[in-house]
Design an enzyme around this catalytic site. Sequence first.
Site, PDB file in Angstrom:
ATOM      1  N   GLN A  80       0.839  -1.206   0.000  1.00  0.00           N
ATOM      2  CA  GLN A  80       0.000   0.000   0.000  1.00  0.00           C
ATOM      3  C   GLN A  80       0.868   1.248   0.000  1.00  0.00           C
ATOM      4  OE1 GLN A  80      -1.930   1.435   3.652  1.00  0.00           O
ATOM      5  NE2 GLN A  80      -3.872   1.210   2.583  1.00  0.00           N
ATOM      6  N   GLY A  81       0.852   2.000  -1.089  1.00  0.00           N
ATOM      7  CA  GLY A  81       1.621   3.244  -1.182  1.00  0.00           C
ATOM      8  C   GLY A  81       0.715   4.445  -0.992  1.00  0.00           C
ATOM      9  N   GLU A 115      -9.903  -1.715   5.331  1.00  0.00           N
ATOM     10  CA  GLU A 115      -8.719  -1.845   6.191  1.00  0.00           C
ATOM     11  C   GLU A 115      -9.111  -1.700   7.664  1.00  0.00           C
ATOM     12  OE1 GLU A 115      -5.607   0.922   5.267  1.00  0.00           O
ATOM     13  OE2 GLU A 115      -4.145  -0.088   6.537  1.00  0.00           O
ATOM     14  N   SER A 171       0.846   6.527   2.451  1.00  0.00           N
ATOM     15  CA  SER A 171       1.506   7.540   3.291  1.00  0.00           C
ATOM     16  C   SER A 171       2.745   8.114   2.612  1.00  0.00           C
ATOM     17  CB  SER A 171       1.945   6.924   4.618  1.00  0.00           C
ATOM     18  OG  SER A 171       0.859   6.341   5.274  1.00  0.00           O
ATOM     19  N   SER A 183       4.293  -1.166   3.833  1.00  0.00           N
ATOM     20  CA  SER A 183       4.462  -2.529   4.345  1.00  0.00           C
ATOM     21  C   SER A 183       4.651  -3.515   3.199  1.00  0.00           C
ATOM     22  CB  SER A 183       3.237  -2.957   5.162  1.00  0.00           C
ATOM     23  OG  SER A 183       3.041  -2.082   6.227  1.00  0.00           O
TER      24      SER A 183
HETATM   25  C1  LIG Z   1       3.168  -0.863  11.366  1.00  0.00           C
HETATM   26  C2  LIG Z   1       2.755   0.204  10.394  1.00  0.00           C
HETATM   27  C3  LIG Z   1       2.470  -0.180   9.098  1.00  0.00           C
HETATM   28  C4  LIG Z   1       2.115   0.796   8.167  1.00  0.00           C
HETATM   29  N1  LIG Z   1       1.886   0.396   6.888  1.00  0.00           N
HETATM   30  C5  LIG Z   1       1.594   1.312   5.951  1.00  0.00           C
HETATM   31  C6  LIG Z   1       1.434   0.919   4.592  1.00  0.00           C
HETATM   32  O1  LIG Z   1       1.574  -0.242   4.237  1.00  0.00           O
HETATM   33  N2  LIG Z   1       1.162   1.881   3.688  1.00  0.00           N
HETATM   34  C7  LIG Z   1       1.004   3.182   4.028  1.00  0.00           C
HETATM   35  O2  LIG Z   1       0.708   3.987   3.150  1.00  0.00           O
HETATM   36  N3  LIG Z   1       1.154   3.603   5.314  1.00  0.00           N
HETATM   37  C8  LIG Z   1       1.451   2.690   6.276  1.00  0.00           C
HETATM   38  N4  LIG Z   1       1.630   3.082   7.586  1.00  0.00           N
HETATM   39  C9  LIG Z   1       1.593   4.519   7.893  1.00  0.00           C
HETATM   40  C10 LIG Z   1       0.403   4.940   8.729  1.00  0.00           C
HETATM   41  O3  LIG Z   1      -0.783   4.951   7.965  1.00  0.00           O
HETATM   42  C11 LIG Z   1       0.742   6.336   9.277  1.00  0.00           C
HETATM   43  O4  LIG Z   1       1.856   6.183  10.142  1.00  0.00           O
HETATM   44  C12 LIG Z   1      -0.410   6.952  10.043  1.00  0.00           C
HETATM   45  O5  LIG Z   1      -1.466   7.262   9.176  1.00  0.00           O
HETATM   46  C13 LIG Z   1       0.031   8.238  10.787  1.00  0.00           C
HETATM   47  O6  LIG Z   1       0.674   9.121   9.936  1.00  0.00           O
HETATM   48  P1  LIG Z   1       2.097   9.748  10.332  1.00  0.00           P
HETATM   49  O7  LIG Z   1       2.990   8.613  10.744  1.00  0.00           O
HETATM   50  O8  LIG Z   1       2.536  10.590   9.202  1.00  0.00           O
HETATM   51  O9  LIG Z   1       1.829  10.610  11.622  1.00  0.00           O
HETATM   52  P2  LIG Z   1       1.265  12.109  11.655  1.00  0.00           P
HETATM   53  O10 LIG Z   1       0.098  12.205  10.736  1.00  0.00           O
HETATM   54  O11 LIG Z   1       2.402  13.032  11.419  1.00  0.00           O
HETATM   55  O12 LIG Z   1       0.747  12.228  13.125  1.00  0.00           O
HETATM   56  C14 LIG Z   1       1.614  12.548  14.234  1.00  0.00           C
HETATM   57  C15 LIG Z   1       0.751  12.672  15.473  1.00  0.00           C
HETATM   58  O13 LIG Z   1      -0.191  13.750  15.334  1.00  0.00           O
HETATM   59  C16 LIG Z   1      -1.520  13.292  15.554  1.00  0.00           C
HETATM   60  N5  LIG Z   1      -2.456  13.990  14.666  1.00  0.00           N
HETATM   61  C17 LIG Z   1      -2.268  14.263  13.356  1.00  0.00           C
HETATM   62  N6  LIG Z   1      -3.355  14.883  12.846  1.00  0.00           N
HETATM   63  C18 LIG Z   1      -4.254  15.000  13.848  1.00  0.00           C
HETATM   64  C19 LIG Z   1      -5.570  15.541  13.954  1.00  0.00           C
HETATM   65  N7  LIG Z   1      -6.196  16.078  12.899  1.00  0.00           N
HETATM   66  N8  LIG Z   1      -6.201  15.467  15.163  1.00  0.00           N
HETATM   67  C20 LIG Z   1      -5.589  14.912  16.245  1.00  0.00           C
HETATM   68  N9  LIG Z   1      -4.336  14.388  16.193  1.00  0.00           N
HETATM   69  C21 LIG Z   1      -3.677  14.426  15.027  1.00  0.00           C
HETATM   70  C22 LIG Z   1      -1.480  11.806  15.208  1.00  0.00           C
HETATM   71  O14 LIG Z   1      -2.531  11.104  15.843  1.00  0.00           O
HETATM   72  C23 LIG Z   1      -0.107  11.404  15.732  1.00  0.00           C
HETATM   73  O15 LIG Z   1      -0.163  11.164  17.105  1.00  0.00           O
HETATM   74  C24 LIG Z   1       2.000   2.155   8.539  1.00  0.00           C
HETATM   75  C25 LIG Z   1       2.282   2.532   9.857  1.00  0.00           C
HETATM   76  C26 LIG Z   1       2.669   1.576  10.775  1.00  0.00           C
HETATM   77  C27 LIG Z   1       2.970   2.004  12.172  1.00  0.00           C
END
Ligand SMILES: Cc1cc2nc3c(=O)[nH]c(=O)nc-3n(C[C@H](O)[C@H](O)[C@H](O)COP(=O)(O)OP(=O)(O)OC[C@H]3O[C@@H](n4cnc5c(N)ncnc54)[C@H](O)[C@@H]3O)c2cc1C
Length: 377
Positions: free
Chosen positions: A121-122, A239, A124, A156
Amino acid sequence: MDLAHTPEEDEFRARLRKWLGEVLPTLPPKPSPDEWPGRRAYDLGWQRRLYDAGYADVHWDASPTMRLIFLEETEKAGAPYVGAGFVGLLHAGPTIAAEGTAEQRARWLPPILRGEEVWCQGFSEPDAGSDLAALRTRARRDGDDYVVTGSKIWTSHAEVADWCELLVRTDPAAAKHRGITWLAMPMDAPGITVRPLKTLAGSAEFAEVFLDEVRVPVANRVGDENDGWRVTMVTLSFERGTAFVGEVVACRRVLRELAAEARENGRWDDPVLRRRLGRLNAEFRALWRLTQWNVSEAELSGGMPGVGGSVFKLRYSHARQELYDAAADVLGPESLDLDRPWVLDRLSSLSYTIAAGTSQIQRNIVAERILGLPKGR
Ligand SMILES: Cc1cc2nc3c(=O)[nH]c(=O)nc-3n(C[C@H](O)[C@H](O)[C@H](O)COP(=O)(O)OP(=O)(O)OC[C@H]3O[C@@H](n4cnc5c(N)ncnc54)[C@H](O)[C@@H]3O)c2cc1C
């Protein structure tokens, strides 16, 4: 809500249980989490067994209740999980089944079901996680292709994937939710660089993916150009709505094993620990009931999981962390030994409140779409 099972559903459960009883003892040992090519082969091999036995399409063609029975029975029996098949089977596949053309369904669904192709899944990007619609990976039209440039992160299984469900920006001038398109990108296309990222548990579960002028045929677009946000909502509903359901059964099994271990090593004498395990047992029973409720709702609304999946995902991801914290207390000092059961699961449970949308984001969805509270600024 109707939780009664039909005679066909009861027959399906009995047949599946009997088959699992025969097949599981013949499986080879599971490879370790950092052994990628071996893990891919093992996970796809299990999917092939399901296909040959007629159970492979349960994630798409069966009713939500049949799917639930399948997940319940396979987890109860300790069958392998979908593993590398997670994206293909549990959300890219269902999205293509719901939104793809007849040609796209014929091209992509059978190899997923036969355990021949892995999807990643691309979605993020470094600056687009919770705010997914801020994604900047650009796709411009050039004849029959899109030419894609940008980067993805936390992808992932990218290292071993054949295909990627990819979100790209096709109209930079449009409002941010409007200019997005959902593409199926072949992972062997020129211009793709995959750089694995190590997790806390030591395995390379996900990767950074860099895209430099990658050509993706327009025929690989699912949904219309610039209509990718709507298609993405379909992917995310699968998902969050159904992808983690089988794990609840596994957590209930772990809980029973923890109680047995605590009785064995004397920690059962601690009333605080007993109370914690009892509360977790009630919690996972409630989550299982919530799952049944969500499935029943999905059945009544034509098979699509609803926003109730966010309530489930929110509570489940925290309960899973509490379960493995309790496991550490049952193990005592042995919880620092990575070779003991549950220790790696404890480390990976930390990611559950982030992956598939963080808990804060699930709370926003519950507040706005279920409780009808005003939107945050
Ligand atoms: C094990 C794992 C597997 C993953 N696999 C994939 C994958 O296969 N493909 C893919 O595309 N992505 C994947 N992800 C990414 C995942 O979808 C993102 O990590 C997640 O959506 C959070 O985005 P971020 O890491 O950029 O954090 P950010 O969006 O930068 O968030 C940082 C913090 O701010 C908080 N925050 C942000 N916006 C708000 C808001 N509006 N209100 C309140 N709080 C807020 C968040 O809750 C978090 O605590 C994976 C992540 C993990 C941990």
